[in-house]
Design a protein around this motif. Structure first.
Motif, PDB file in Angstrom:
ATOM      1  N   ILE A 117      16.611  24.711 -35.845  1.00  0.00           N
ATOM      2  CA  ILE A 117      15.293  24.436 -35.274  1.00  0.00           C
ATOM      3  C   ILE A 117      15.241  22.968 -34.870  1.00  0.00           C
ATOM      4  CG2 ILE A 117      12.815  24.368 -35.721  1.00  0.00           C
ATOM      5  CD1 ILE A 117      13.221  26.603 -37.731  1.00  0.00           C
ATOM      6  N   PRO A 118      14.915  22.654 -33.606  1.00  0.00           N
ATOM      7  CA  PRO A 118      14.855  21.252 -33.187  1.00  0.00           C
ATOM      8  C   PRO A 118      13.842  20.464 -34.013  1.00  0.00           C
ATOM      9  CG  PRO A 118      14.727  22.730 -31.291  1.00  0.00           C
ATOM     10  CD  PRO A 118      14.580  23.577 -32.515  1.00  0.00           C
ATOM     11  N   LEU A 119      14.165  19.208 -34.299  1.00  0.00           N
ATOM     12  CA  LEU A 119      13.225  18.346 -34.993  1.00  0.00           C
ATOM     13  C   LEU A 119      12.075  17.980 -34.068  1.00  0.00           C
ATOM     14  CD1 LEU A 119      15.709  15.921 -36.767  1.00  0.00           C
ATOM     15  CD2 LEU A 119      14.459  17.839 -37.795  1.00  0.00           C
ATOM     16  N   ARG A 120      10.905  17.805 -34.651  1.00  0.00           N
ATOM     17  CA  ARG A 120       9.777  17.398 -33.825  1.00  0.00           C
ATOM     18  C   ARG A 120       9.842  15.887 -33.602  1.00  0.00           C
ATOM     19  NH1 ARG A 120       3.974  17.657 -36.986  1.00  0.00           N
ATOM     20  NH2 ARG A 120       4.097  15.686 -38.083  1.00  0.00           N
ATOM     21  N   THR A 121       9.419  15.470 -32.412  1.00  0.00           N
ATOM     22  CA  THR A 121       9.326  14.049 -32.115  1.00  0.00           C
ATOM     23  C   THR A 121       7.865  13.622 -32.239  1.00  0.00           C
ATOM     24  OG1 THR A 121       8.985  14.407 -29.740  1.00  0.00           O
ATOM     25  CG2 THR A 121      11.266  14.206 -30.522  1.00  0.00           C
ATOM     26  N   GLU A 122       7.671  12.377 -32.639  1.00  0.00           N
ATOM     27  CA  GLU A 122       6.324  11.851 -32.844  1.00  0.00           C
ATOM     28  C   GLU A 122       6.267  10.428 -32.301  1.00  0.00           C
ATOM     29  OE1 GLU A 122       4.044  12.431 -36.652  1.00  0.00           O
ATOM     30  OE2 GLU A 122       4.461  10.280 -36.838  1.00  0.00           O
ATOM     31  N   GLN A 123       5.207  10.138 -31.539  1.00  0.00           N
ATOM     32  CA  GLN A 123       5.014   8.791 -31.012  1.00  0.00           C
ATOM     33  C   GLN A 123       3.567   8.360 -31.234  1.00  0.00           C
ATOM     34  OE1 GLN A 123       6.436   9.337 -26.885  1.00  0.00           O
ATOM     35  NE2 GLN A 123       8.099   7.953 -27.400  1.00  0.00           N
ATOM     36  N   HIS A 124       3.380   7.049 -31.344  1.00  0.00           N
ATOM     37  CA  HIS A 124       2.059   6.458 -31.546  1.00  0.00           C
ATOM     38  C   HIS A 124       1.899   5.395 -30.460  1.00  0.00           C
ATOM     39  CE1 HIS A 124      -0.909   4.312 -34.454  1.00  0.00           C
ATOM     40  NE2 HIS A 124      -1.507   5.292 -33.846  1.00  0.00           N
ATOM     41  N   THR A 125       0.981   5.617 -29.527  1.00  0.00           N
ATOM     42  CA  THR A 125       0.951   4.854 -28.284  1.00  0.00           C
ATOM     43  C   THR A 125      -0.420   4.241 -28.048  1.00  0.00           C
ATOM     44  OG1 THR A 125       2.535   6.477 -27.405  1.00  0.00           O
ATOM     45  CG2 THR A 125       1.502   4.980 -25.825  1.00  0.00           C
ATOM     46  N   ALA A 126      -0.445   3.073 -27.427  1.00  0.00           N
ATOM     47  CA  ALA A 126      -1.698   2.373 -27.130  1.00  0.00           C
ATOM     48  C   ALA A 126      -2.261   2.809 -25.778  1.00  0.00           C
ATOM     49  CB  ALA A 126      -1.469   0.866 -27.135  1.00  0.00           C
ATOM     50  N   LEU A 127      -3.576   2.809 -25.702  1.00  0.00           N
ATOM     51  CA  LEU A 127      -4.296   3.131 -24.475  1.00  0.00           C
ATOM     52  C   LEU A 127      -5.415   2.106 -24.326  1.00  0.00           C
ATOM     53  CD1 LEU A 127      -4.556   5.416 -22.229  1.00  0.00           C
ATOM     54  CD2 LEU A 127      -6.348   6.375 -23.692  1.00  0.00           C
ATOM     55  N   ARG A 128      -5.415   1.371 -23.230  1.00  0.00           N
ATOM     56  CA  ARG A 128      -6.410   0.310 -23.001  1.00  0.00           C
ATOM     57  C   ARG A 128      -7.554   0.852 -22.157  1.00  0.00           C
ATOM     58  NH1 ARG A 128      -7.514  -4.483 -25.622  1.00  0.00           N
ATOM     59  NH2 ARG A 128      -8.311  -6.049 -24.180  1.00  0.00           N
ATOM     60  N   THR A 129      -8.795   0.653 -22.625  1.00  0.00           N
ATOM     61  CA  THR A 129      -9.954   1.168 -21.916  1.00  0.00           C
ATOM     62  C   THR A 129     -10.522   0.127 -20.957  1.00  0.00           C
ATOM     63  OG1 THR A 129     -11.588   0.400 -23.527  1.00  0.00           O
ATOM     64  CG2 THR A 129     -10.501   2.509 -23.976  1.00  0.00           C
ATOM     65  N   ALA A 130     -11.379   0.586 -20.065  1.00  0.00           N
ATOM     66  CA  ALA A 130     -11.973  -0.313 -19.079  1.00  0.00           C
ATOM     67  C   ALA A 130     -12.889  -1.348 -19.732  1.00  0.00           C
ATOM     68  CB  ALA A 130     -12.751   0.492 -18.036  1.00  0.00           C
ATOM     69  N   ASP A 131     -13.456  -1.031 -20.898  1.00  0.00           N
ATOM     70  CA  ASP A 131     -14.330  -1.997 -21.568  1.00  0.00           C
ATOM     71  C   ASP A 131     -13.587  -2.817 -22.617  1.00  0.00           C
ATOM     72  OD1 ASP A 131     -14.024   0.165 -23.251  1.00  0.00           O
ATOM     73  OD2 ASP A 131     -16.145   0.385 -23.732  1.00  0.00           O
ATOM     74  N   GLY A 132     -12.267  -2.843 -22.530  1.00  0.00           N
ATOM     75  CA  GLY A 132     -11.487  -3.800 -23.291  1.00  0.00           C
ATOM     76  C   GLY A 132     -11.020  -3.382 -24.670  1.00  0.00           C
TER      77      GLY A 132
END
Length: 265
Positions: free
Chosen positions: A3-18
């Motif tokens: 069974i393939p291992l699951r991948t996990e990422q934690h990513t930033a998202l910048r909003t228009a109000d900073g």
């Protein structure tokens, strides 16, 4: 068979109000033909607590889905300002659309719980890319009050419970929210700002034209009479499971109901 291992990422998202928001993404040998799934957590929770811990993420991965879960403004690993102007479910719905832009998908499926359900409803009413919708932890209050049911969760009491120096001065019915905030390591003043800015309706349910599942616990006062909410959304259906507002997400049928409904499209 391996069974393939699951991948996990934690990513930033910048909003228009900073603000800098964070979202989690998971995959395990996903089917590229299936739309990604975006998950929106409830008040005083965060993405991993609401979705990964109870097994919803794992169930979706097993079904070949790519899964994304946003830590909402003021919650989890996202920025936690204390000013009310940064909050409200309409702002959070804009964050979901921003995440969808980042994903670059022509279609995505959306599931939200409690506060996240209100965000999901507002998103689905405005974003034609939403192809299927699951809303949990809400019921007739969305129709009769707008947003979360303030009859069961008076915002002024919740705000007082979150910010009080002496908890004995807070009515007992609101103390559970303080306990939840402390248990999740939340910034209580950020949560109080959100509860003061919470959406007060009406939610434009008549604009939602995608297949929708209303998912509720049978002992959840915030999701009372879910059939009233389903009746206000064209073609929506209801599944009721054992549990209250906090426990139903760990009921085995909860993850199964979401996975099976999203797979039907």
């Amino acid at each position: 068979m391996t069974i393939p291992l699951r991948t996990e990422q934690h990513t930033a998202l910048r909003t228009a109000d900073g603000l800098t928001l964070r979202y989690w993404s998971w995959s395990r040998d996903p089917d590229p033909a299936l739309p990604p799934v975006v998950l929106l957590h409830g008040f005083a929770a965060h993405a991993r607590l609401n979705w990964d811990g109870p097994g919803v993420v794992e169930a979706l991965l097993a079904a070949g889905r790519r899964v994304y879960a946003l830590d909402a403004r003021g919650h989890g690993t996202s920025d936690r300002p204390h000013e009310e102007g940064f909050y409200g479910e309409e702002s959070m719905a804009g964050d979901v659309r921003l995440l969808a832009d980042r994903l670059g998908a022509d279609e995505y499926h959306l599931a939200g719980y409690s506060m996240g359900a209100v965000v999901a409803l507002l998103t689905a009413a405005a974003d034609p890319r939403v192809g299927r919708l699951v809303i949990g932890g809400v019921g007739a209050g969305v129709v009769e009050v707008g947003g979360l049911d303030t009859r069961a969760m008076p915002p002024e009491l919740v705000s007082a419970a979150l910010t009080a120096d002496d908890l004995s001065t807070v009515p007992e019915q609101a103390r559970g929210f303080r306990a939840l905030a402390d248990a999740t390591g939340s910034d209580r003043h950020a949560l109080a700002a959100q509860i003061r800015a919470a959406f007060r309706g009406p939610v434009p349910l008549d604009r939602i034209a995608v297949p929708t599942l209303v998912l509720a616990g049978d002992a959840d006062p915030l999701a009372a009479r879910p059939e009233v909410l389903a009746g206000a959304i064209r073609g929506a259906r209801v599944t009721v499971l054992p549990g209250d507002h906090l426990t139903v997400v760990r009921e085995p049928g909860f993850a199964a109901a979401i996975t099976e409904f999203l797979a039907a499209g």
